[in-house]
Design a protein around this motif. Structure first.
Motif, mmCIF file in Angstrom:
data_model
loop_
_atom_site.group_PDB
_atom_site.id
_atom_site.type_symbol
_atom_site.label_atom_id
_atom_site.label_comp_id
_atom_site.label_asym_id
_atom_site.label_seq_id
_atom_site.Cartn_x
_atom_site.Cartn_y
_atom_site.Cartn_z
ATOM 1 N N ALA A 151 0.813 -1.642 0.592
ATOM 2 C CA ALA A 151 -0.143 0.342 0.122
ATOM 3 C C ALA A 151 0.774 1.408 -0.051
ATOM 4 C CB ALA A 151 -0.533 0.203 1.294
ATOM 5 N N LEU A 152 2.475 1.098 0.325
ATOM 6 C CA LEU A 152 3.402 2.395 0.730
ATOM 7 C C LEU A 152 4.488 2.506 -0.310
ATOM 8 C CD1 LEU A 152 3.764 2.188 4.064
ATOM 9 C CD2 LEU A 152 1.825 3.557 2.506
ATOM 10 N N SER A 153 4.214 3.332 -1.076
ATOM 11 C CA SER A 153 5.618 3.552 -1.643
ATOM 12 C C SER A 153 7.373 3.665 -0.594
ATOM 13 C CB SER A 153 5.908 4.726 -2.343
ATOM 14 O OG SER A 153 5.827 6.402 -1.599
ATOM 15 N N ALA A 154 8.091 3.838 -1.449
ATOM 16 C CA ALA A 154 9.163 2.926 -0.125
ATOM 17 C C ALA A 154 9.717 3.947 0.860
ATOM 18 C CB ALA A 154 10.434 2.591 -1.588
ATOM 19 N N GLU A 155 9.789 5.371 0.509
ATOM 20 C CA GLU A 155 9.809 6.570 0.919
ATOM 21 C C GLU A 155 8.734 6.647 1.980
ATOM 22 O OE1 GLU A 155 9.650 9.353 -1.104
ATOM 23 O OE2 GLU A 155 11.712 10.129 -1.880
ATOM 24 N N GLU A 156 7.420 5.856 1.576
ATOM 25 C CA GLU A 156 6.864 5.884 2.745
ATOM 26 C C GLU A 156 6.475 4.608 4.143
ATOM 27 O OE1 GLU A 156 2.895 7.810 -0.168
ATOM 28 O OE2 GLU A 156 3.114 5.915 0.584
ATOM 29 N N ARG A 157 7.503 3.693 3.337
ATOM 30 C CA ARG A 157 7.850 2.068 3.816
ATOM 31 C C ARG A 157 8.443 2.991 5.222
ATOM 32 N NH1 ARG A 157 6.749 -0.824 -1.404
ATOM 33 N NH2 ARG A 157 8.929 -0.297 -0.862
ATOM 34 N N GLU A 158 9.948 3.712 4.416
ATOM 35 C CA GLU A 158 10.635 4.674 5.666
ATOM 36 C C GLU A 158 9.930 5.068 6.984
ATOM 37 O OE1 GLU A 158 14.268 3.396 6.076
ATOM 38 O OE2 GLU A 158 13.235 2.377 4.486
ATOM 39 N N VAL A 159 9.146 5.750 6.547
ATOM 40 C CA VAL A 159 8.276 6.871 7.793
ATOM 41 C C VAL A 159 7.568 5.483 8.712
ATOM 42 C CG1 VAL A 159 6.545 8.435 7.550
ATOM 43 C CG2 VAL A 159 8.235 8.906 5.941
#
Length: 309
Positions: A151-159
């Motif tokens: 559901a999330l992009s790579a950057e959002e997963r880092e958050v």
């Protein structure tokens, strides 16, 4: 009567707790957790102190304390009734406290089975419904489902990972446990649970924003994760688990997008709530100590009367 204050003040603290969450997150967490623990201790001590005077009307208790006269005047039936009621309330609180602690321990043990086979920080569950949460332990783990990863992009997963790391590093689950157990000690303290969880999520939000260096990205990641998780139940998540998708997410996103200076200005009127909460804590502790001192003086007087007789 001094002992009425510790029993009543937790009910008054509830509205102040909700307003306190507008303070900086770290301040709000310390104030909420400390006040809940202090008020719970004060109300429990008050019930224990209420038991003693009426109990001295019973001859075995009076003989045990070398008392010739009871510590209370008036009809013995009334004093003994107060003792019985206070004793029953204290017993019920104790039972609820033990049950809550046992349920916490059982959930924690069951949840750790999920991480038993993983040696890394991240535990990925092959589940369609999006979810992620911090699983405390030694070491702690971050549990995330494959549905959330998609559901999330790579950057959002880092958050999201930075958010859950903040929960583990801060040992936020211990604060949740403290307030949950305090709520078992006094029903008025149930109002502290949701404000504390919100303040803890705000702490983790701010930590994640600092870690990735982008408040707007952090706000977007939390909003998208909450929207994804909102489509599926979180029945597998332990009750003590803290997750980025819980609580009033729109309010958290707004706080992230606000400039820090503006957030501080907006929180200024709510400092009165913090003063109110601290006043409740001080009054509760002071009343309990004063009642204990009065009880001690009464025992000394009764024992002195015994010596003179």
């Amino acid at each position: 009567m001094w002992l009425s204050l510790p029993l009543l003040l937790p009910f008054l603290a509830g509205p102040a707790c909700r307003a306190v969450t507008s303070l900086p997150p770290q301040q709000a967490v310390r104030l909420l957790a400390g006040s809940a623990a202090g008020l719970a201790a004060g109300s429990t001590a008050a019930l224990a102190l209420l038991i003693v005077p009426g109990a001295t009307h019973l001859r075995p208790v009076a003989a045990l304390g070398d008392l010739l006269t009871p510590l209370t005047s008036g009809p013995p039936g009334t004093a003994i009734a107060i003792t019985v009621v206070a004793g029953l309330l204290l017993a019920v609180r104790g039972a609820l406290l033990l049950h809550g602690a046992y349920r916490w321990w059982r959930q924690l043990r069951q949840a750790r089975v999920l991480a038993a086979g993983s040696r890394s920080e991240l535990v990925v569950l092959q589940e369609e419904h999006p979810d992620a949460y911090a699983l405390p332990g030694r070491p702690g783990r971050i549990v995330i489902t494959s549905g959330m990863l998609r559901a999330l992009s790579a950057e959002e997963r880092e958050v999201l990972l930075a958010h859950e790391r903040a929960h583990l590093k801060g040992r936020h689950h211990l604060l949740v446990a403290m307030v949950e157990l305090a709520a078992h000690c006094h029903p008025g303290l149930r109002a502290v649970r949701e404000p504390l969880r919100y303040a803890l999520e705000r702490c983790a939000d701010e930590s994640a924003a600092r870690a990735v260096g982008d408040r707007r990205l952090t706000a977007r990641a939390i909003a998208r994760a909450a929207l994804a998780a909102g489509t599926s139940p979180d029945w597998r998540r332990p009750g003590f688990a803290l997750a980025a998708t819980t609580g009033p997410v729109p309010r958290r996103v707004t706080a992230l997008l606000d400039a820090p200076a503006r957030a501080r200005t907006r929180s200024a009127p709510h400092r009165l709530a913090a003063v109110t909460l601290l006043a409740c804590l001080v009054l509760s502790a002071g009343a309990s100590l004063q009642a204990a001192d009065d009880l001690h003086s009464g025992i000394e007087i009764a024992q002195g009367e015994t010596g003179e007789e």
